[in-house]
Design an enzyme around this catalytic site. Structure first.
Site, PDB file in Angstrom:
ATOM      1  N   ASN A  46      -0.121  11.094  14.374  1.00 57.26           N
ATOM      2  CA  ASN A  46       0.288   9.885  15.651  1.00 57.26           C
ATOM      3  C   ASN A  46       0.845  10.161  16.671  1.00 57.26           C
ATOM      4  O   ASN A  46       1.942  11.240  16.404  1.00 57.26           O
ATOM      5  CB  ASN A  46       1.025   9.667  14.858  1.00 57.26           C
ATOM      6  CG  ASN A  46       1.044   8.063  15.489  1.00 57.26           C
ATOM      7  OD1 ASN A  46       1.768   7.692  16.716  1.00 57.26           O
ATOM      8  ND2 ASN A  46       1.553   6.417  14.250  1.00 57.26           N
TER       9      ASN A  46
ATOM     10  N   HIS B  16       4.538   8.960  20.769  1.00 57.43           N
ATOM     11  CA  HIS B  16       5.276   9.536  21.497  1.00 57.43           C
ATOM     12  C   HIS B  16       5.134  10.401  22.407  1.00 57.43           C
ATOM     13  O   HIS B  16       5.766  10.920  23.252  1.00 57.43           O
ATOM     14  CB  HIS B  16       6.483  10.102  20.223  1.00 57.43           C
ATOM     15  CG  HIS B  16       7.166   9.141  19.332  1.00 57.43           C
ATOM     16  ND1 HIS B  16       7.385   8.204  19.956  1.00 57.43           N
ATOM     17  CD2 HIS B  16       7.187   8.856  17.803  1.00 57.43           C
ATOM     18  CE1 HIS B  16       7.809   6.712  18.519  1.00 57.43           C
ATOM     19  NE2 HIS B  16       7.134   7.943  17.165  1.00 57.43           N
TER      20      HIS B  16
ATOM     21  N   HIS C 252      -0.577   3.267  17.658  1.00 52.17           N
ATOM     22  CA  HIS C 252       0.554   2.063  17.297  1.00 52.17           C
ATOM     23  C   HIS C 252       0.357   1.407  18.883  1.00 52.17           C
ATOM     24  O   HIS C 252       1.316   1.782  19.565  1.00 52.17           O
ATOM     25  CB  HIS C 252       1.287   2.123  16.486  1.00 52.17           C
ATOM     26  CG  HIS C 252       2.073   0.781  16.084  1.00 52.17           C
ATOM     27  ND1 HIS C 252       3.145   0.751  15.378  1.00 52.17           N
ATOM     28  CD2 HIS C 252       1.542  -0.645  17.190  1.00 52.17           C
ATOM     29  CE1 HIS C 252       3.322  -0.008  15.733  1.00 52.17           C
ATOM     30  NE2 HIS C 252       2.509  -1.417  16.021  1.00 52.17           N
TER      31      HIS C 252
ATOM     32  N   ARG D 296       1.788  -1.535  20.651  1.00 52.23           N
ATOM     33  CA  ARG D 296       1.710  -2.853  20.529  1.00 52.23           C
ATOM     34  C   ARG D 296       2.235  -3.805  21.180  1.00 52.23           C
ATOM     35  O   ARG D 296       1.740  -3.314  21.687  1.00 52.23           O
ATOM     36  CB  ARG D 296       3.886  -1.886  19.961  1.00 52.23           C
ATOM     37  CG  ARG D 296       3.893  -0.473  19.079  1.00 52.23           C
ATOM     38  CD  ARG D 296       5.559  -0.040  19.117  1.00 52.23           C
ATOM     39  NE  ARG D 296       6.197  -1.404  18.473  1.00 52.23           N
ATOM     40  CZ  ARG D 296       6.636  -1.070  17.548  1.00 52.23           C
ATOM     41  NH1 ARG D 296       6.703   0.109  16.363  1.00 52.23           N
ATOM     42  NH2 ARG D 296       7.638  -2.745  16.502  1.00 52.23           N
TER      43      ARG D 296
ATOM     44  N   ARG E  13       4.893  -0.826  24.476  1.00 52.80           N
ATOM     45  CA  ARG E  13       6.107   0.566  25.146  1.00 52.80           C
ATOM     46  C   ARG E  13       5.703   1.817  25.167  1.00 52.80           C
ATOM     47  O   ARG E  13       6.725   2.875  25.489  1.00 52.80           O
ATOM     48  CB  ARG E  13       7.608   0.201  23.882  1.00 52.80           C
ATOM     49  CG  ARG E  13       6.877   0.482  23.008  1.00 52.80           C
ATOM     50  CD  ARG E  13       8.150   0.584  21.799  1.00 52.80           C
ATOM     51  NE  ARG E  13       8.950  -0.422  20.796  1.00 52.80           N
ATOM     52  CZ  ARG E  13       9.122  -0.552  20.254  1.00 52.80           C
ATOM     53  NH1 ARG E  13       9.730   0.429  19.386  1.00 52.80           N
ATOM     54  NH2 ARG E  13       9.395  -2.161  19.553  1.00 52.80           N
ATOM     55  N   HIS E  14       4.689   2.397  24.319  1.00 51.91           N
ATOM     56  CA  HIS E  14       4.712   3.611  24.449  1.00 51.91           C
ATOM     57  C   HIS E  14       3.139   3.204  24.702  1.00 51.91           C
ATOM     58  O   HIS E  14       2.546   4.000  25.844  1.00 51.91           O
ATOM     59  CB  HIS E  14       4.959   4.671  23.033  1.00 51.91           C
ATOM     60  CG  HIS E  14       4.544   3.462  21.808  1.00 51.91           C
ATOM     61  ND1 HIS E  14       3.909   3.375  21.218  1.00 51.91           N
ATOM     62  CD2 HIS E  14       5.677   4.456  20.595  1.00 51.91           C
ATOM     63  CE1 HIS E  14       3.416   3.035  19.642  1.00 51.91           C
ATOM     64  NE2 HIS E  14       5.140   3.423  19.816  1.00 51.91           N
TER      65      HIS E  14
ATOM     66  N   GLU F 231      -3.645   2.136  13.915  1.00 55.65           N
ATOM     67  CA  GLU F 231      -2.449   0.882  14.379  1.00 55.65           C
ATOM     68  C   GLU F 231      -1.605  -0.434  14.774  1.00 55.65           C
ATOM     69  O   GLU F 231      -1.890  -0.207  15.339  1.00 55.65           O
ATOM     70  CB  GLU F 231      -0.882   1.383  13.969  1.00 55.65           C
ATOM     71  CG  GLU F 231      -1.032   2.497  12.401  1.00 55.65           C
ATOM     72  CD  GLU F 231       0.671   3.017  12.562  1.00 55.65           C
ATOM     73  OE1 GLU F 231       1.476   2.853  13.357  1.00 55.65           O
ATOM     74  OE2 GLU F 231       0.435   4.832  12.046  1.00 55.65           O
TER      75      GLU F 231
ATOM     76  N   THR G 139       8.342   1.140  12.451  1.00 56.57           N
ATOM     77  CA  THR G 139       7.894   0.411  11.993  1.00 56.57           C
ATOM     78  C   THR G 139       8.758   0.239  10.820  1.00 56.57           C
ATOM     79  O   THR G 139       8.678   1.121   9.578  1.00 56.57           O
ATOM     80  CB  THR G 139       6.496  -0.103  11.703  1.00 56.57           C
ATOM     81  OG1 THR G 139       5.655   0.596  12.623  1.00 56.57           O
ATOM     82  CG2 THR G 139       6.515  -0.902  10.300  1.00 56.57           C
TER      83      THR G 139
ATOM     84  N   GLU H 176      -1.385   2.131   2.981  1.00 55.27           N
ATOM     85  CA  GLU H 176      -0.929   3.107   3.030  1.00 55.27           C
ATOM     86  C   GLU H 176       0.703   2.761   2.427  1.00 55.27           C
ATOM     87  O   GLU H 176       1.004   2.146   3.161  1.00 55.27           O
ATOM     88  CB  GLU H 176      -0.743   3.943   4.586  1.00 55.27           C
ATOM     89  CG  GLU H 176      -0.275   4.448   5.409  1.00 55.27           C
ATOM     90  CD  GLU H 176       0.605   4.533   6.730  1.00 55.27           C
ATOM     91  OE1 GLU H 176      -1.025   4.341   7.906  1.00 55.27           O
ATOM     92  OE2 GLU H 176       1.454   5.644   6.752  1.00 55.27           O
TER      93      GLU H 176
ATOM     94  N   HIS I  45       5.193   7.948   7.351  1.00 58.25           N
ATOM     95  CA  HIS I  45       6.296   7.371   7.877  1.00 58.25           C
ATOM     96  C   HIS I  45       7.607   8.264   7.361  1.00 58.25           C
ATOM     97  O   HIS I  45       7.470   8.734   6.423  1.00 58.25           O
ATOM     98  CB  HIS I  45       7.029   5.659   7.490  1.00 58.25           C
ATOM     99  CG  HIS I  45       7.646   5.360   8.656  1.00 58.25           C
ATOM    100  ND1 HIS I  45       8.873   5.414   9.099  1.00 58.25           N
ATOM    101  CD2 HIS I  45       7.160   4.050   9.962  1.00 58.25           C
ATOM    102  CE1 HIS I  45       9.132   4.724   9.985  1.00 58.25           C
ATOM    103  NE2 HIS I  45       7.877   4.098  10.364  1.00 58.25           N
TER     104      HIS I  45
END
Ligand code: PXP
Length: 240
Positions: free
Chosen positions: A7, A10, A43, A45, A49-50, A70, A101, A151, A191
């Protein structure tokens, strides 16, 4: 060997901190694949935000392994998924104020809606995975939804403070993975997994893929993306 999905959210978090064009999650994805990633996850969102829509669109064209999107099961996101056509969509719960999450999807309570959204995406040949707590009721509900994969949320296992708590959470993951596998789901987990706690999860034969973000990106800042992914692959293999 258990597959590793990386993922890259970040990488985009660092970029968005300055609203500039680096570091680029698209470049990070290329390097992750060079390090042996079996898939790339982002992801998108609701609050962007990213990861941005631009990232998703370019990744669809550049990812050579599999692209896993995601997202929350909202009308807006399903529309985007149907346009972009990632290989997999992982449906996750989303709250604006959360840092990441936090829980699994409440599948049983939203059965008809999730079934409809899952069907729409499966009709477009998108593989649908549901992110759920290691809970047999949620697995059975996911089966009724007709999802292709589940998942299993490993967050509580990863965050457990005592040995006893960790053992209890690990046992829940084992049970959930067994039930899901019997129901013919492809079983994924993720996660909070890092270089110390991943091996025990990778040892569970029912789990065919691990989705890992924060720990790999953190390590990549120090040793580079390719090396960080290669090291995690070795952890999964049990040779590191
Ligand atoms: N799987 C899902 C469904 C997630 O939402 C996340 C976090 O974006 C991850 C895996 C990766 O979690 P982490 O960043 O803690 O490795």
């Amino acid at each position: 060997m258990t597959r590793l999905g990386v993922n890259v959210d970040h990488v985009a978090t660092v970029r968005q901190a300055r609203l500039v064009n680096e570091p680029d999650p698209v470049e990070a994805a290329v390097m992750a694949e060079m390090g042996g990633a079996d898939g790339i996850i982002v992801h998108l969102r609701e609050d962007r935000r990213h990861i941005q829509d631009r990232d998703l669109n370019i990744l669809r064209q550049t990812v050579k392994t599999k692209l896993n999107l995601e997202m929350a099961a909202t009308q807006e996101m399903v529309k985007i998924a149907l346009e972009v056509k990632p290989d997999t969509v992982t449906l996750v719960p989303e709250r604006r104020e959360e840092l990441t999450t936090e829980g699994g999807l409440e599948v049983a309570m939203n059965l008809e809606y999730l079934k409809k959204m899952t069907g729409l995406m499966q009709d477009a040949e998108i593989w649908v995975s549901l992110f759920i707590a290691p809970d047999v009721d949620q697995i059975k509900a996911s089966h009724r939804v007709g999802a292709d994969a589940v998942e299993i949320h490993t967050g509580k296992y990863a965050e457990a403070k005592t040995g006893q708590e960790k053992d209890e959470e690990y046992q829940k993951i084992i049970n959930a993975a067994k039930v899901a596998s019997k129901l013919k789901f492809e079983v994924v987990a993720g996660h909070g997994l890092n270089y110390r706690n991943t091996r025990k999860i990778a040892q569970l034969t029912e789990i065919v893929e691990l989705n890992i973000g924060h720990s790999i990106i953190s390590r990549a800042m120090l040793v580079g993306m390719e090396a960080a992914v290669r090291e995690m692959k070795k952890v999964i293999e049990g040779v590191l």
